[in-house]
Scaffold this motif. Structure first.
Motif, PDB file in Angstrom:
ATOM      1  N   VAL A   1      -5.182  -4.034  -3.607  1.00 34.47           N
ATOM      2  CA  VAL A   1      -4.263  -5.098  -2.531  1.00 34.47           C
ATOM      3  C   VAL A   1      -5.178  -5.552  -1.895  1.00 34.47           C
ATOM      4  CG1 VAL A   1      -3.080  -4.505  -0.802  1.00 34.47           C
ATOM      5  CG2 VAL A   1      -2.948  -2.995  -2.109  1.00 34.47           C
TER       6      VAL A   1
ATOM      7  N   GLU B   1       0.670  -1.512   0.028  1.00 33.46           N
ATOM      8  CA  GLU B   1      -0.192  -0.441   0.032  1.00 33.46           C
ATOM      9  C   GLU B   1       0.930   1.661   0.374  1.00 33.46           C
ATOM     10  OE1 GLU B   1      -3.128   0.869  -0.010  1.00 33.46           O
ATOM     11  OE2 GLU B   1      -4.083  -1.252   0.431  1.00 33.46           O
TER      12      GLU B   1
ATOM     13  N   LYS C   1       2.635   0.720  -4.297  1.00 30.86           N
ATOM     14  CA  LYS C   1       0.888   0.780  -5.156  1.00 30.86           C
ATOM     15  C   LYS C   1       1.244   2.929  -5.150  1.00 30.86           C
ATOM     16  CE  LYS C   1      -3.774   1.814  -4.413  1.00 30.86           C
ATOM     17  NZ  LYS C   1      -4.883   1.557  -3.450  1.00 30.86           N
TER      18      LYS C   1
ATOM     19  N   GLU D   1       1.223   3.623  -9.793  1.00 33.17           N
ATOM     20  CA  GLU D   1      -0.100   4.350  -9.783  1.00 33.17           C
ATOM     21  C   GLU D   1       0.129   5.476 -10.395  1.00 33.17           C
ATOM     22  OE1 GLU D   1      -3.812   3.567  -6.547  1.00 33.17           O
ATOM     23  OE2 GLU D   1      -2.166   4.683  -6.281  1.00 33.17           O
TER      24      GLU D   1
ATOM     25  N   VAL E   1      -4.376  -0.023  -9.172  1.00 32.83           N
ATOM     26  CA  VAL E   1      -3.622  -0.961  -8.479  1.00 32.83           C
ATOM     27  C   VAL E   1      -5.109  -1.363  -6.876  1.00 32.83           C
ATOM     28  CG1 VAL E   1      -2.165  -2.297  -6.629  1.00 32.83           C
ATOM     29  CG2 VAL E   1      -1.844  -0.500  -8.423  1.00 32.83           C
TER      30      VAL E   1
END
Length: 273
Positions: free
Chosen positions: A65, A49, A53, A57, A63
């Motif tokens: 999770v 995260e 990610k 992005e 994305v």
């Protein structure tokens, strides 16, 4: 003449369908911009995260999770295609799981991993450890080997030079400097054992789950790279664009910056040193 025209039209139709199929296969194989990364709840879901990610992005990916609470479903979900990559396992587990379940998965890249540590509520330092102290160690061979290597690095035991570091056991101990007594316990219970025994060798993931501070350990593991967690994908996707972009994200300075700021105590793999 009509038959000839009909044949040409059929041929063109098959060609169009074939081309569409190829385009779909190419998209499925790695050109997609929506990806799902699975990770076990806790530090590795946080790592995806916070450190992976955002970089993806910025490259235009969407994305998602997916968090898991066990070590079986992330690989099953990957093999079934409900996720595109996962982060939770070390190399030894990955290879064993793939062989036992007849699936083809491969590592993309290893990541900083929470190390096993020797913890104690009785002793403040290695020097304080008294003769005959009891230490709780994992009851599974893989994690037990890691515990013995930490004790070796701490100077508390000596190990046969010919012993395989991945399979070290109490049988390979040639000198028990402090006459330590080894008590084997299921790995998930080792954080609690800190209160009931003199020392406890706690794997990093269980230490963090129990809200323990990695930096409180008397000794942290000098982890072999085989024990570091890695990003894993289906083998067929190793050369996919999304897989290459995940690897590039982990190799980026932005990723390391987040690790340094938010994942203190995590041991970095050799490629980051």
């Amino acid at each position: 003449m009509k038959k000839l025209l009909l044949g040409i039209l059929l041929l063109l139709s098959f060609s169009v369908l074939s081309a569409c199929g190829e385009e779909k296969d190419n998209a499925d194989s790695g050109d997609k911009k929506e990806i799902n990364i699975g990770a076990t709840s806790g530090p590795y879901a946080d790592m995806v995260e916070k450190a992976i990610k955002p970089i993806l992005e910025d490259k235009g990916y969407k994305v998602e999770v997916t968090e898991f609470t066990d070590y079986v479903q992330p690989n099953n979900a990957l093999a079934e295609g409900s996720i595109d990559a996962n982060l939770f396992q070390h190399k030894i587990y990955m290879e064993s799981f793939a062989e036992q379940n007849n699936i083809e998965i491969s590592e993309l890249i290893s990541v900083p991993t929470a190390p096993m540590g020797i913890y104690s509520n009785k002793f403040d330092s290695l020097e304080d450890i008294t003769d005959g102290a009891t230490i709780a160690i994992p009851n599974d061979p893989t994690n037990a080997a890691r515990a013995f290597l930490i004790l070796k690095d701490a100077g508390l035991i000596e190990i046969d030079e010919d012993a395989d570091p991945l399979t070290v056991s109490d049988k390979d101990v040639t000198n028990n400097v402090k006459n330590l007594k080894f008590e084997t316990i299921e790995a998930a219970q080792l954080p609690r054992a800190v209160d009931s025994v003199d020392l406890s060798a706690v794997p990093g993931n269980f230490a963090l789950a129990a809200k323990m501070d990695l930096l409180d350990a008397l000794q942290l593991e000098n982890m072999l790279d085989q024990y570091r967690n890695r990003v894993v994908v289906n083998t067929k996707d190793l050369d996919a664009t999304f897989a290459k972009d995940i690897k590039a994200a982990v190799e980026s300075p932005e990723f390391e910056k987040v690790i340094d700021e938010e994942f203190e105590g995590f041991g970095k793999p050799e490629w980051m040193k």
